[in-house]
Write a protein that holds these residues in place. Structure first.
Motif, PDB file in Angstrom:
ATOM      1  N   SER A 218      60.121 -34.309 -62.637  1.00 40.70           N
ATOM      2  CA  SER A 218      60.139 -33.625 -63.930  1.00 40.70           C
ATOM      3  C   SER A 218      60.685 -32.213 -63.792  1.00 40.70           C
ATOM      4  N   LEU A 219      60.297 -31.529 -62.728  1.00 45.75           N
ATOM      5  CA  LEU A 219      60.766 -30.154 -62.521  1.00 45.75           C
ATOM      6  C   LEU A 219      62.261 -30.124 -62.210  1.00 45.75           C
ATOM      7  N   LYS A 220      62.725 -31.104 -61.434  1.00 47.94           N
ATOM      8  CA  LYS A 220      64.159 -31.168 -61.150  1.00 47.94           C
ATOM      9  C   LYS A 220      64.955 -31.428 -62.424  1.00 47.94           C
TER      10      LYS A 220
ATOM     11  N   ARG B 156      55.946 -15.275 -62.057  1.00 48.00           N
ATOM     12  CA  ARG B 156      54.520 -15.444 -62.288  1.00 48.00           C
ATOM     13  C   ARG B 156      54.257 -16.090 -63.640  1.00 48.00           C
ATOM     14  N   GLN B 157      54.997 -15.688 -64.672  1.00 39.86           N
ATOM     15  CA  GLN B 157      54.818 -16.285 -65.990  1.00 39.86           C
ATOM     16  C   GLN B 157      55.229 -17.760 -66.003  1.00 39.86           C
ATOM     17  N   LEU B 158      56.342 -18.059 -65.271  1.00 45.19           N
ATOM     18  CA  LEU B 158      56.759 -19.464 -65.186  1.00 45.19           C
ATOM     19  C   LEU B 158      55.684 -20.310 -64.486  1.00 45.19           C
ATOM     20  N   ILE B 159      55.099 -19.768 -63.415  1.00 41.03           N
ATOM     21  CA  ILE B 159      54.042 -20.504 -62.715  1.00 41.03           C
ATOM     22  C   ILE B 159      52.826 -20.670 -63.615  1.00 41.03           C
ATOM     23  N   ALA B 160      52.505 -19.623 -64.401  1.00 41.73           N
ATOM     24  CA  ALA B 160      51.383 -19.724 -65.340  1.00 41.73           C
ATOM     25  C   ALA B 160      51.647 -20.812 -66.378  1.00 41.73           C
ATOM     26  N   MET B 161      52.883 -20.875 -66.878  1.00 40.09           N
ATOM     27  CA  MET B 161      53.241 -21.915 -67.843  1.00 40.09           C
ATOM     28  C   MET B 161      53.101 -23.308 -67.202  1.00 40.09           C
ATOM     29  N   LEU B 162      53.581 -23.417 -65.970  1.00 43.05           N
ATOM     30  CA  LEU B 162      53.490 -24.709 -65.285  1.00 43.05           C
ATOM     31  C   LEU B 162      52.032 -25.100 -65.041  1.00 43.05           C
ATOM     32  N   THR B 163      51.205 -24.104 -64.660  1.00 41.51           N
ATOM     33  CA  THR B 163      49.782 -24.383 -64.444  1.00 41.51           C
ATOM     34  C   THR B 163      49.129 -24.848 -65.734  1.00 41.51           C
ATOM     35  N   LEU B 164      49.420 -24.170 -66.834  1.00 48.91           N
ATOM     36  CA  LEU B 164      48.853 -24.559 -68.120  1.00 48.91           C
ATOM     37  C   LEU B 164      49.332 -25.953 -68.516  1.00 48.91           C
ATOM     38  N   GLU B 165      50.601 -26.239 -68.250  1.00 46.93           N
ATOM     39  CA  GLU B 165      51.136 -27.561 -68.574  1.00 46.93           C
ATOM     40  C   GLU B 165      50.425 -28.646 -67.772  1.00 46.93           C
TER      41      GLU B 165
ATOM     42  N   ALA C 270      51.230 -25.733 -55.693  1.00 49.81           N
ATOM     43  CA  ALA C 270      51.894 -24.952 -54.651  1.00 49.81           C
ATOM     44  C   ALA C 270      53.322 -25.442 -54.421  1.00 49.81           C
ATOM     45  N   ILE C 271      53.491 -26.765 -54.355  1.00 49.69           N
ATOM     46  CA  ILE C 271      54.828 -27.328 -54.142  1.00 49.69           C
ATOM     47  C   ILE C 271      55.751 -27.006 -55.312  1.00 49.69           C
ATOM     48  N   LEU C 272      55.225 -27.173 -56.528  1.00 50.58           N
ATOM     49  CA  LEU C 272      56.039 -26.905 -57.716  1.00 50.58           C
ATOM     50  C   LEU C 272      56.370 -25.419 -57.828  1.00 50.58           C
ATOM     51  N   SER C 273      55.410 -24.563 -57.459  1.00 44.14           N
ATOM     52  CA  SER C 273      55.675 -23.121 -57.499  1.00 44.14           C
ATOM     53  C   SER C 273      56.757 -22.758 -56.491  1.00 44.14           C
ATOM     54  N   PHE C 274      56.706 -23.387 -55.326  1.00 46.24           N
ATOM     55  CA  PHE C 274      57.743 -23.134 -54.324  1.00 46.24           C
ATOM     56  C   PHE C 274      59.109 -23.569 -54.851  1.00 46.24           C
ATOM     57  N   MET C 275      59.155 -24.718 -55.528  1.00 47.62           N
ATOM     58  CA  MET C 275      60.422 -25.192 -56.089  1.00 47.62           C
ATOM     59  C   MET C 275      60.928 -24.245 -57.177  1.00 47.62           C
TER      60      MET C 275
END
Length: 964
Positions: A851-853, A870-879, A944-949
């Motif tokens: 999905s991220l790709k 940081r905001q993108l990671i926060a959005m991904l975490t919320l998602e 963690a993996i998605l944040s790294f990507m």
């Protein structure tokens, strides 16, 4: 060849997806292949354990097979011919037919029973004793000489030398080296014998001897085997009465594969011997056969249980493969649509995917059963749910059924893979672009109301099963009488799917509510996430359904394991009543009972007093205080139990179990769960303590005799006059009391089944002893925490208490925990839980990475317009919380609910009528701690993996990708 190269290149390009798909197929084949492998291994262990228990309890070696052929009026040459034929048959056909190693093969010959007198015609007694002459193969290797020497293999001066047992010397009242003449009309000529040696067993537990006490040899003279064959079988000097064949088999090597061979060989032996003799002098003995017959019944129960526990896991794996296949097809839908628009036929496209799937399924089919062998070995070490210990290795074999089951699993996986392909080939290039533009399309299951249908079917199945199970318990029937529908095993999975889909139907409305509540305060990142999830809800359906299924099945497996283990322990504790049950010998005036093989026994055991004498026996109660002072004892109680006490109500009479207690001591000592009665047990104890005439009666007694509180009931027993008691309370359960009709006591057509239920009366011990009779009671003990059983036994021995029997609840609990049936159950549930969590983790990572790709351009634009990492990671975490987190929460809820509803159905694998206390769903906090820890770890690793990507995304590359 070109097509194959193209398919292999396509598989390499999608290596991660193809690897994930192959993992699912391989796991499915391995799990399904594990079932016959694990069944054979655990059933083999069950059989060997049952045979070991038989040997321990009965003192008989279960690996023996004995057959005897008797003769009547056959001619000597006919007897010799039949014996020779049976010898050849036993050696050539029977030995290999058993299928297990043969430790000993003994040929036993017997002559007719003949009288013998001392040489010279002197009669030893008025009635001369009788004896048989016998020979046994290989006797010398299994005996030791107590006196004398071994007999000669040829007649010495016309006299046949023999061996005897010490008991035979005593029975015949003879001494060694005396010469005796056989005195019988059937003897040809004069036959003299001389005992020259006395023998005993070399080893006490030697299975060579059919009877451990040698009782069958205590009236026999043993002759050398070759001598017996020449002189008696061929020479007919003393008529041969019978010939027997005795096999000593190594039953520890008995397995599922050779059990049928054992039974078939036994039938062949019986048929062969019956065809060769005219008389009815035939004997057979095989102690293992009865145990094997029970073993087949247990194998049916185990098979039923394994399917009921594995079906939800298999459905989950099927859904996983469908999800991964759908992801693969989604990534190639554009290519499929282009191929269709350029003239490719649907079957050609499906064929290319079919070849790919066939390659994966073929490799999984070949390797899956071998992985199943490894899984079986791991499961053999399970000591409880998610508990592993070092124990003796199970006998594990890779059998044909494993490949057969694995082939079926591979075929089903193959079909699951082709379903998304066939659906995708129906869409043209125009239709594909339209679908991409319509992200809010309604799923098929939503339109067809599959969630409501699955939920309705599962609840209806639950309703019908509960009704039939209730009849099973009330009628005292066996579990086989239920005629269980195999589809019942699918009901938990249908409930999980239906409930999960129903909650997902409500999910968009929950999102809208969250959006509406905080629309004035949400920050842009949260606002964008809610918009993304709300408008792309269809994209998350597969992931959420998948997570719901895997988590719910994991919770269901944990609940099932804990429930069955906890209920099994409760059943043992309830049936015993306390941690230790002691029965002691009481001094009494019972007449002495004489035994022909021993001294007189004064004062019999309490259990058979009435059967052994018509006189009323008077007992002297020993001191009770020493029991309280035993090492480790916290509480002790007197409990008098009279199984068939006679009661009368008006003109009606009946029998019931009478229990006499001292309420204060009993309430502190007995084990009893509080949820079984309307009030705690101690309140009932206080109730009858207020009046010595007070009794508690079971509800079965109250219903059968229309009794209520305040009624009078007269109670007594054989040779004891009845006395009046007053009913103070009515109870459903009481320690050791099972209110269900005994299994097999009635049939399903009995309209008055409740009239066959057992009945109970509980009264004050003091009044029973004073007004009825003083008889031996049991001593119930409650132990201190951390007590030592060895110290308790040493304390009993030190105080010289006359204990006749001890029931150790702790020992029975350990024995039950090591029962192969429960080991199989815990192993299967552990495997289901581990597979659910593993597949859930892999599916979760796979979906989010893909999905991220696919959203690289969108995330690049977000960075370009000013959003920080940081905001993108926060959005991904919320998602993730709004999708995966919600699915996990729903999965835990649905799993708990499914456990409470469907886990009680597993009592069908046992005998429901014997399950007292009633089956109750139980959960352990440690299981939820493990589950939440694993889920939390899964989310953290995924994030963690998605944040790294996300951190690796370059804005210019993402924008250039959009331009391309």
């Amino acid at each position: 060849m070109a097509l194959l190269v193209m398919i292999l290149r396509k598989m390499v390009q999608n290596k991660w997806l193809v690897s994930s798909l192959f993992f699912g197929i391989l796991l499915s084949v391995a799990v399904v292949g594990t079932m016959p492998i694990y069944s054979e291994a655990i059933l083999t262990r069950m059989l060997v354990k049952d045979l070991e228990t038989f040997q321990k309890d009965k003192g008989i070696y279960p690996g023996q097979h004995w057959s005897l052929m008797g003769f009547y009026n056959e001619a000597p040459d006919q007897r010799a011919s039949k014996i020779d034929e049976m010898d050849r048959f036993m050696a050539d056909n029977v030995g290999p037919g058993f299928g297990v190693p043969i430790q000993e093969f003994v040929r036993e010959r017997r002559t007719r029973s003949v009288k013998f007198v001392q040489e010279g015609g002197t009669v030893l007694k008025k009635n001369p004793p009788t004896a048989t002459l016998r020979s046994l193969t290989g006797l010398e290797q299994h005996i030791r000489l107590v006196d004398g020497r071994l007999p000669s293999g040829v007649p010495v001066n016309g006299i046949y030398e023999t061996l005897v047992t010490q008991q035979a010397l005593s029975n015949f009242k003879i001494v060694l080296n005396q010469v005796f003449t056989l005195n019988d009309d059937s003897i040809v000529g004069t036959v003299k014998i001389k005992p020259v040696g006395v023998f005993s067993k070399r080893q006490d537990d030697d299975p060579y001897f059919r009877t451990p006490s040698l009782v069958d040899l205590n009236t026999a003279f043993i002759v050398d085997e070759d001598l017996f064959d020449r002189e008696f079988i061929r020479g007919n000097k003393v008529p041969v009465a019978s010939s027997g064949w005795y096999f000593v088999l190594d039953y520890s090597k008995m397995e599922l594969g050779n059990v049928k061979g054992f039974l078939e060989t036994d039938k062949e032996i019986r048929a062969k011997i019956k065809s060769m003799v005219i008389s009815t002098q035939i004997e057979f003995g095989a102690p293992a056969i009865d145990t094997i017959q029970k073993y087949f019944e247990r194998s049916k129960q185990l098979s039923k249980l394994m399917w009921s526990l594995n079906v939800p896991v298999l459905i989950m794996l099927g859904f996983y493969m469908f999800m991964v296949s759908n992801l693969i097809v989604d990534r190639q839908k554009n290519e499929i649509a282009i191929l269709r628009s350029r003239g490719a036929a649907r079957w050609q496209i499906v064929a290319s995917f079919a070849i790919e799937g066939a390659l994966l399924c073929a490799v999984a089919w070949i390797s899956g059963p071998f992985i199943g062998v490894g899984l079986t070995k791991v499961l053999g070490a399970s000591n409880g749910f998610l508990e592993f210990v070092q124990r003796s290795r199970m006998t594990v074999h890779l059998n044909d059924q494993a490949f057969l089951y694995g082939g079926v699993a591979a075929a089903v996986s193959f079909l699951m893979m082709l379903v998304p392909v066939m659906l995708a080939t129906r869409v043209s290039i125009v239709g594909h672009k339209q679908q991409l533009a319509r992200m809010q399309r309604t799923p098929f299951w939503h339109k067809a109301y599959l969630d409501v249908l699955a939920l309705a079917v599962s609840l209806y199945g639950l309703y019908t099963f509960r009704n039939r199970l209730k009849d099973l318990q009330s009628l005292g029937l066996n579990s086989d009488d239920l005629n269980l529908d195999p589809l019942q095993f699918v009901m938990p999975a249908l409930f999980v799917i239906g409930s999960g889909l129903l909650l997902l139907r409500l999910y968009p409305y929950a999102l809208r509510l969250i959006y509406w509540v905080g629309r004035k305060w949400w920050p842009p990142s949260l606002y964008a996430t809610l918009i993304q999830v709300g408008r792309s809800n269809g994209q998350y359906q597969f992931l959420m359904v998948f997570l719901i299924m895997t988590i719910a099945i994991g919770v269901f497996s944990a609940g099932a394991a804990r429930t069955i283990n906890a209920n099994n322990e409760d059943r043992i504790r309830y049936s015993h009543g306390a941690e230790f049950i002691l029965q002691s010998q009481w001094a009494n005036d019972k007449p002495a009972s004489w035994s022909p093989s021993g001294p007189p026994v004064f004062g019999g055991s309490p259990g058979n007093d009435e059967a052994s004498t018509s006189k009323v026996i008077h007992y002297l109660e020993p001191s009770f205080e020493p029991y309280r002072k035993l090492d480790g004892v916290e509480e002790a109680a007197k409990v008098f139990v009279k199984p068939k006490a006679v009661f009368s109500v008006g003109n009606e009479q009946g029998t019931a179990t009478l229990i006499g207690i001292e309420s204060d001591d009993f309430g502190r000592t007995a084990w009893f769960p509080n949820h079984l009665l309307d009030y705690p047990l101690y309140e009932y104890m206080n109730l009858i303590a207020s009046d010595s005439r007070a009794v508690l009666i079971s509800r079965t007694l109250a219903e059968q005799r229309n009794l209520k509180k305040g009624d009078t009931i007269n109670v007594g027993w054989d040779k004891v006059n009845s006395q009046p008691f007053v009913v103070f309370g009515i109870i459903d359960y009481f320690p050791t009391f099972n209110p269900n009709p005994p299994i097999g006591s009635i049939n399903a057509s009995d309209k008055n089944a409740k009239n066959n239920a057992p009945m109970l009366i509980v009264g004050n011990l003091g009044r029973i002893q004073f007004q009825l009779a003083l008889e031996p009671y049991q001593v119930w003990l409650k132990m201190k925490p951390g007590y030592s059983t060895e110290e308790l036994y040493e304390s009993i021995e030190k105080q010289k208490l006359p204990i006749t029997s001890i029931v150790n609840t702790k020992e029975d609990l350990v024995k039950a925990k090591n029962d192969p049936f429960l080991l199989a159950l815990n192993g299967i549930l552990t495997l289901g839980f581990i597979i659910s969590i593993t597949v859930s983790f892999i599916g979760f990572l796979l979906y989010w990475i893909l999905s991220l790709k696919g959203r690289t351009l969108q995330n690049g634009i977000m960075r370009a317009i000013g959003l920080s990492l940081r905001q993108l990671i926060a959005m991904l975490t919320l998602e993730q919380l709004l999708t995966s987190g919600t699915a996990i929460l729903i999965g835990v809820t649905v799993g708990n609910l499914a456990s409470r509803l469907f886990v009680p159905n597993f009592q069908i694998a046992f005998n429901p009528g014997s399950l007292v206390p009633p089956f109750k769903v139980a959960f352990a906090a440690i299981d939820f701690i493990r589950l939440y820890s694993i889920v939390g770890f899964m989310l953290a690793i995924g994030l963690a993996i998605l944040s790294f990507m996300l951190s690796r995304i370059r804005v210019h590359q993402a924008l250039k990708l959009g331009e391309d």
